[in-house]
Design a protein around this motif. Structure first.
Motif, PDB file in Angstrom:
ATOM      1  N   GLU A  96      50.000  46.572  43.600  1.00  0.00           N
ATOM      2  CA  GLU A  96      49.046  46.562  42.497  1.00  0.00           C
ATOM      3  C   GLU A  96      48.201  45.292  42.513  1.00  0.00           C
ATOM      4  O   GLU A  96      46.996  45.333  42.235  1.00  0.00           O
ATOM      5  CB  GLU A  96      49.783  46.703  41.164  1.00  0.00           C
ATOM      6  N   VAL A  99      45.643  45.776  45.423  1.00  0.00           N
ATOM      7  CA  VAL A  99      44.597  46.739  45.067  1.00  0.00           C
ATOM      8  C   VAL A  99      43.636  46.140  44.037  1.00  0.00           C
ATOM      9  O   VAL A  99      42.417  46.329  44.121  1.00  0.00           O
ATOM     10  CB  VAL A  99      45.231  48.043  44.547  1.00  0.00           C
ATOM     11  N   ALA A 100      44.169  45.411  43.072  1.00  0.00           N
ATOM     12  CA  ALA A 100      43.321  44.791  42.056  1.00  0.00           C
ATOM     13  C   ALA A 100      42.335  43.818  42.684  1.00  0.00           C
ATOM     14  O   ALA A 100      41.160  43.755  42.279  1.00  0.00           O
ATOM     15  CB  ALA A 100      44.192  44.075  41.025  1.00  0.00           C
ATOM     16  N   PHE A 102      41.192  43.936  45.845  1.00  0.00           N
ATOM     17  CA  PHE A 102      40.199  44.737  46.571  1.00  0.00           C
ATOM     18  C   PHE A 102      39.138  45.279  45.606  1.00  0.00           C
ATOM     19  O   PHE A 102      37.935  45.183  45.867  1.00  0.00           O
ATOM     20  CB  PHE A 102      40.879  45.919  47.273  1.00  0.00           C
ATOM     21  N   GLU A 103      39.600  45.861  44.509  1.00  0.00           N
ATOM     22  CA  GLU A 103      38.679  46.478  43.565  1.00  0.00           C
ATOM     23  C   GLU A 103      37.776  45.434  42.913  1.00  0.00           C
ATOM     24  O   GLU A 103      36.577  45.686  42.696  1.00  0.00           O
ATOM     25  CB  GLU A 103      39.470  47.239  42.496  1.00  0.00           C
ATOM     26  N   GLY A 106      34.988  44.634  45.376  1.00  0.00           N
ATOM     27  CA  GLY A 106      34.250  45.737  45.986  1.00  0.00           C
ATOM     28  C   GLY A 106      34.563  45.939  47.450  1.00  0.00           C
ATOM     29  O   GLY A 106      33.668  46.263  48.247  1.00  0.00           O
ATOM     30  N   HIS A 108      36.348  47.816  50.646  1.00  0.00           N
ATOM     31  CA  HIS A 108      36.860  49.106  51.113  1.00  0.00           C
ATOM     32  C   HIS A 108      38.220  48.888  51.786  1.00  0.00           C
ATOM     33  O   HIS A 108      38.422  47.882  52.468  1.00  0.00           O
ATOM     34  CB  HIS A 108      35.899  49.738  52.111  1.00  0.00           C
ATOM     35  N   TYR A 109      39.123  49.889  51.661  1.00  0.00           N
ATOM     36  CA  TYR A 109      40.452  49.650  52.232  1.00  0.00           C
ATOM     37  C   TYR A 109      41.231  50.930  52.523  1.00  0.00           C
ATOM     38  O   TYR A 109      40.965  51.990  51.970  1.00  0.00           O
ATOM     39  CB  TYR A 109      41.278  48.741  51.313  1.00  0.00           C
ATOM     40  N   THR A 120      40.014  54.669  50.679  1.00  0.00           N
ATOM     41  CA  THR A 120      38.981  54.792  49.663  1.00  0.00           C
ATOM     42  C   THR A 120      37.841  55.609  50.254  1.00  0.00           C
ATOM     43  O   THR A 120      37.696  55.706  51.486  1.00  0.00           O
ATOM     44  CB  THR A 120      38.457  53.408  49.246  1.00  0.00           C
ATOM     45  N   SER A 162      44.482  56.734  45.669  1.00  0.00           N
ATOM     46  CA  SER A 162      45.167  57.011  44.402  1.00  0.00           C
ATOM     47  C   SER A 162      46.416  57.869  44.597  1.00  0.00           C
ATOM     48  O   SER A 162      47.319  57.886  43.745  1.00  0.00           O
ATOM     49  CB  SER A 162      44.216  57.709  43.424  1.00  0.00           C
ATOM     50  N   SER A 176      35.212  44.138  54.102  1.00  0.00           N
ATOM     51  CA  SER A 176      34.354  43.586  53.066  1.00  0.00           C
ATOM     52  C   SER A 176      32.930  43.490  53.600  1.00  0.00           C
ATOM     53  O   SER A 176      32.722  43.143  54.766  1.00  0.00           O
ATOM     54  CB  SER A 176      34.836  42.188  52.662  1.00  0.00           C
TER      55      SER A 176
END
Length: 290
Positions: A96, A99-100, A102-103, A106, A108-109, A120, A162, A176
């Motif tokens: 988590e 992922v946080a 990465f998000e 912005g 991609h992963y 993604t 997800s 990135s």
């Protein structure tokens, strides 16, 4: 190619990267590579895959060669035969956090389990754009490849990140669009994660892969060697990417592929020819394994 040579007097083991070492452009395997691996095993040499790929994402043409074991997901998992001897999955809280980050930036992963790769939407689109770019370059240069060498990647679909089970994540691969993307992730996550630059040739400002801190090909090799009772001096590591550095450091003999970057070649004991120019065969031949 010569015939089978006598088995070595002391146990030998070779760890071989996949992409750029066994595989060219994701699907092509040189016949000499197959011959090298099978002949070495006939000579009593243990041969292990040592790849950043998930175990379930290893190309069938590679699996068909035959190996004594495999290190996958960049050292997260190691198998000797069918027995798992290393497994260092990320705790869900670490996933988590990753992922946080990465998000937030912005980025991609991919998220990889032992069996599957999740992506993604942006990562899937980027892979397809990259493949189309290579295909256009080939067409302009009059290069013809085997039918499946790039088409599989161009049309590949992935389940969305997800759907990835948070308690089964082994590693992540990211791209990135910012040049400082890798440095940003390292600054934010380096206390918990091992971040390797440039592990896959995709466009973008920076790209790499991430596993738990202390998890890499070299750390997995050390455990495998201890389990087998083989000295590191009798181990050979062959690769072409930055996630091979720790493998080079652990193995008594390190060999960089001819298609590796010059800086990586400088870290190896030897340099062989490229993946498409009998690189694995020539490496094994130079060490007397075939």
């Amino acid at each position: 190619m010569d015939g089978v040579t006598p088995a070595p007097s002391t146990p030998r083991i070779a760890f071989i990267d996949v992409d750029g070492t066994i595989l060219e452009h994701g699907a092509l395997v040189a016949p000499s590579t197959v011959a090298a691996i099978r002949t070495a095993r006939e000579n009593g040499v243990l041969v292990y895959l040592c790849t950043g790929r998930a175990g379930g994402d290893i190309h069938p043409s590679v699996e068909a060669i035959g190996f004594d074991g495999a290190i996958t997901n960049g050292g997260v998992t190691a198998r000797t035969g069918d027995d798992i001897v290393v497994s260092r999955l990320m705790p869900p809280a670490a996933v988590e956090r990753l992922v946080a980050a990465f998000e937030a930036h912005g980025i991609h992963y991919f998220l990889q389990t032992d069996d599957e790769v999740f992506a993604t939407a942006g990562m899937t689109a980027m892979v397809r754009d990259f493949v189309r770019h290579i295909q256009a370059q080939d067409a302009a240069e009059g290069i013809e490849r085997a039918e499946d060498s790039l088409s599989g990647l161009a049309n590949r679909t992935y389940r969305d990140v997800s759907d990835a089970p948070r308690d089964e994540i082994a590693k992540a691969v990211f791209v990135s669009t910012e040049e400082e993307g890798l440095q940003t992730l390292d600054a934010e996550l380096g206390d918990e994660f091992h971040i390797v630059p440039g592990s896959m040739p995709l466009p973008g400002g920076s790209n790499g892969e991430i596993a738990l801190l202390g998890t890499n090909k070299g750390s997995a090799i050390e455990i495998v060697l201890a389990q087998l009772g083989i000295d590191a001096a009798d181990a050979v590591g062959i690769g072409d990417s930055w996630n091979d550095i720790e493998m080079f450091e652990v193995c008594g003999t390190s060999i960089a592929m001819g298609n590796a970057e010059p800086a990586l070649k400088a870290l190896a004991d030897r340099v062989t020819t490229s993946v498409a120019d009998d690189g694995v065969w020539n490496a094994f031949r130079g060490l007397g394994l075939v």
